[in-house]
Design an enzyme around this catalytic site. Structure first.
Site, PDB file in Angstrom:
ATOM      1  N   LEU A   1      -1.484  -1.318  -4.588  1.00  0.00           N
ATOM      2  CA  LEU A   1      -1.499   0.135  -4.505  1.00  0.00           C
ATOM      3  C   LEU A   1      -0.361   0.747  -5.305  1.00  0.00           C
ATOM      4  O   LEU A   1      -0.516   1.794  -5.931  1.00  0.00           O
ATOM      5  CB  LEU A   1      -1.394   0.571  -3.039  1.00  0.00           C
ATOM      6  CG  LEU A   1      -2.618   0.314  -2.157  1.00  0.00           C
ATOM      7  CD1 LEU A   1      -2.300   0.709  -0.731  1.00  0.00           C
ATOM      8  CD2 LEU A   1      -3.827   1.068  -2.660  1.00  0.00           C
TER       9      LEU A   1
ATOM     10  N   SER B   1       1.894   3.597   7.663  1.00  0.00           N
ATOM     11  CA  SER B   1       0.483   3.327   7.918  1.00  0.00           C
ATOM     12  C   SER B   1       0.059   3.974   9.229  1.00  0.00           C
ATOM     13  O   SER B   1       0.882   4.162  10.142  1.00  0.00           O
ATOM     14  CB  SER B   1       0.235   1.814   7.999  1.00  0.00           C
ATOM     15  OG  SER B   1      -1.083   1.533   8.440  1.00  0.00           O
TER      16      SER B   1
ATOM     17  N   TYR C   1       2.353  -6.682  12.069  1.00  0.00           N
ATOM     18  CA  TYR C   1       2.247  -5.752  10.945  1.00  0.00           C
ATOM     19  C   TYR C   1       2.269  -4.316  11.455  1.00  0.00           C
ATOM     20  O   TYR C   1       2.983  -3.458  10.909  1.00  0.00           O
ATOM     21  CB  TYR C   1       0.960  -6.001  10.162  1.00  0.00           C
ATOM     22  CG  TYR C   1       0.703  -4.970   9.088  1.00  0.00           C
ATOM     23  CD1 TYR C   1       1.333  -5.044   7.851  1.00  0.00           C
ATOM     24  CD2 TYR C   1      -0.156  -3.894   9.324  1.00  0.00           C
ATOM     25  CE1 TYR C   1       1.120  -4.075   6.872  1.00  0.00           C
ATOM     26  CE2 TYR C   1      -0.383  -2.927   8.358  1.00  0.00           C
ATOM     27  CZ  TYR C   1       0.262  -3.024   7.131  1.00  0.00           C
ATOM     28  OH  TYR C   1       0.045  -2.052   6.174  1.00  0.00           O
TER      29      TYR C   1
ATOM     30  N   LYS D   1       5.092  -1.245  10.675  1.00  0.00           N
ATOM     31  CA  LYS D   1       4.772   0.085  10.157  1.00  0.00           C
ATOM     32  C   LYS D   1       5.310   1.186  11.077  1.00  0.00           C
ATOM     33  O   LYS D   1       5.654   2.280  10.610  1.00  0.00           O
ATOM     34  CB  LYS D   1       3.252   0.225   9.986  1.00  0.00           C
ATOM     35  CG  LYS D   1       2.692  -0.650   8.870  1.00  0.00           C
ATOM     36  CD  LYS D   1       3.081  -0.117   7.506  1.00  0.00           C
ATOM     37  CE  LYS D   1       3.981  -0.967   6.703  1.00  0.00           C
ATOM     38  NZ  LYS D   1       4.307  -0.429   5.373  1.00  0.00           N
TER      39      LYS D   1
ATOM     40  N   SER E   1      -6.680  -3.353  -2.308  1.00  0.00           N
ATOM     41  CA  SER E   1      -5.506  -2.992  -3.089  1.00  0.00           C
ATOM     42  C   SER E   1      -5.829  -2.556  -4.513  1.00  0.00           C
ATOM     43  O   SER E   1      -5.032  -1.899  -5.161  1.00  0.00           O
ATOM     44  CB  SER E   1      -4.529  -4.175  -3.137  1.00  0.00           C
ATOM     45  OG  SER E   1      -3.973  -4.389  -1.868  1.00  0.00           O
TER      46      SER E   1
END
Length: 267
Positions: free
Chosen positions: A40, A119, A153, A157, A196
């Site tokens: 990204l 996120s 994860y 974030k 991505s």
């Protein structure tokens, strides 16, 4: 906002828009981390370059670097990889940039920008580690990791959101000369869940980096300022934010006793 069902709906119905042609970046410099080919960040760099940047710096750890979110791995520092890459690495760089950004703002007479990629996943973590005596130490313990799911994860974030809010509150009072505007604008962005290689995810990054200059400490999702999770703004969330800040700063100062936070965070 924040439910996984709502996330799926927005993914199916919202299409990110590219920067308007009248947004020009002539004479400006951008540093994009995580800008390896196919990511990204790389998609964002292409769009930024198309709007006239004078200099574009791609900060890449390794062209093939990535994190296994679903199993325990450790960075060379010894910290759990999600925490090292998504929080500690981001936090350390964000502490080193304010003096440079302030100088840029003074030179250009307009706010400099720092945008942290967060996120919507920050809504979905239980963040049980906040109950431990040390948040960061608990996150490094293998017994805190849940193999096979995205909990770690998601937690990393959430740390991005808490850190961004803590950092932005410390630089918000700094003004740019006689204009009275903020010298440095710091916000977080949700790029959405996407492959991505899709440039649309990059549009979300460039939108957050180039627009919303009147915001400070905001969470930008679907190219609009949105509310963060209820936990973040709760009393418990604010307490966790302060603890995370204090623990992170203490860790950095232990590694670098000469780190001068007064110079980094004050005009």
């Amino acid at each position: 906002m924040g439910t996984q069902l709502g996330h799926v709906y927005r993914q199916l119905t919202f299409k990110p828009k590219p920067l308007p042609p009248d947004i020009r970046l002539d004479g400006q410099t951008a540093i994009v981390t995580g800008a390896s080919a196919g990511g990204l960040g790389f998609e964002a760099t292409k769009e930024l370059a198309a709007h006239g940047l004078a200099q574009l710096i791609l900060a890449v750890r390794h062209i093939a670097a990535w994190i296994k979110n679903l199993e325990v791995t450790r960075a060379k520092t010894g910290h759990e990889s999600n925490v090292q890459v998504n929080h500690l690495g981001t936090a350390h760089l964000s502490l080193l940039l304010p003096p440079i950004l302030r100088a840029t703002a003074a030179h250009t007479s307009r706010p400099a920008r720092l945008t942290v990629v967060a996120s919507e996943a920050h809504f979905w973590t239980l963040f049980s580690e906040r109950h431990a005596p040390s948040i960061l130490q608990r996150l490094d313990e293998e017994s805190s990791f849940k193999p096979g799911d995205m909990e770690r994860y998601n937690t990393s974030k959430l740390l991005n959101i808490l850190w961004t809010r803590g950092l932005s509150s410390r630089v918000a009072a700094e003004k740019n000369g006689s204009s009275g505007t903020a010298a440095v604008t710091i916000n977080a962005v949700n790029p959405g869940f996407c492959a991505s290689t899709l440039e649309q995810g990059g549009h979300c990054l460039t939108d957050a980096a180039c627009r919303h200059g009147d915001q400070q400490g905001a969470y930008i999702s679907e190219q609009e300022v949105k509310a963060v999770s209820g936990f973040v703004t709760s009393v418990e969330g604010e307490r966790a934010q302060k603890r995370l800040w204090d623990e992170t700063i203490a860790l950095f100062q232990e590694l670098d006793p000469f780190l001068d936070l007064g110079n980094l965070l004050e005009a």
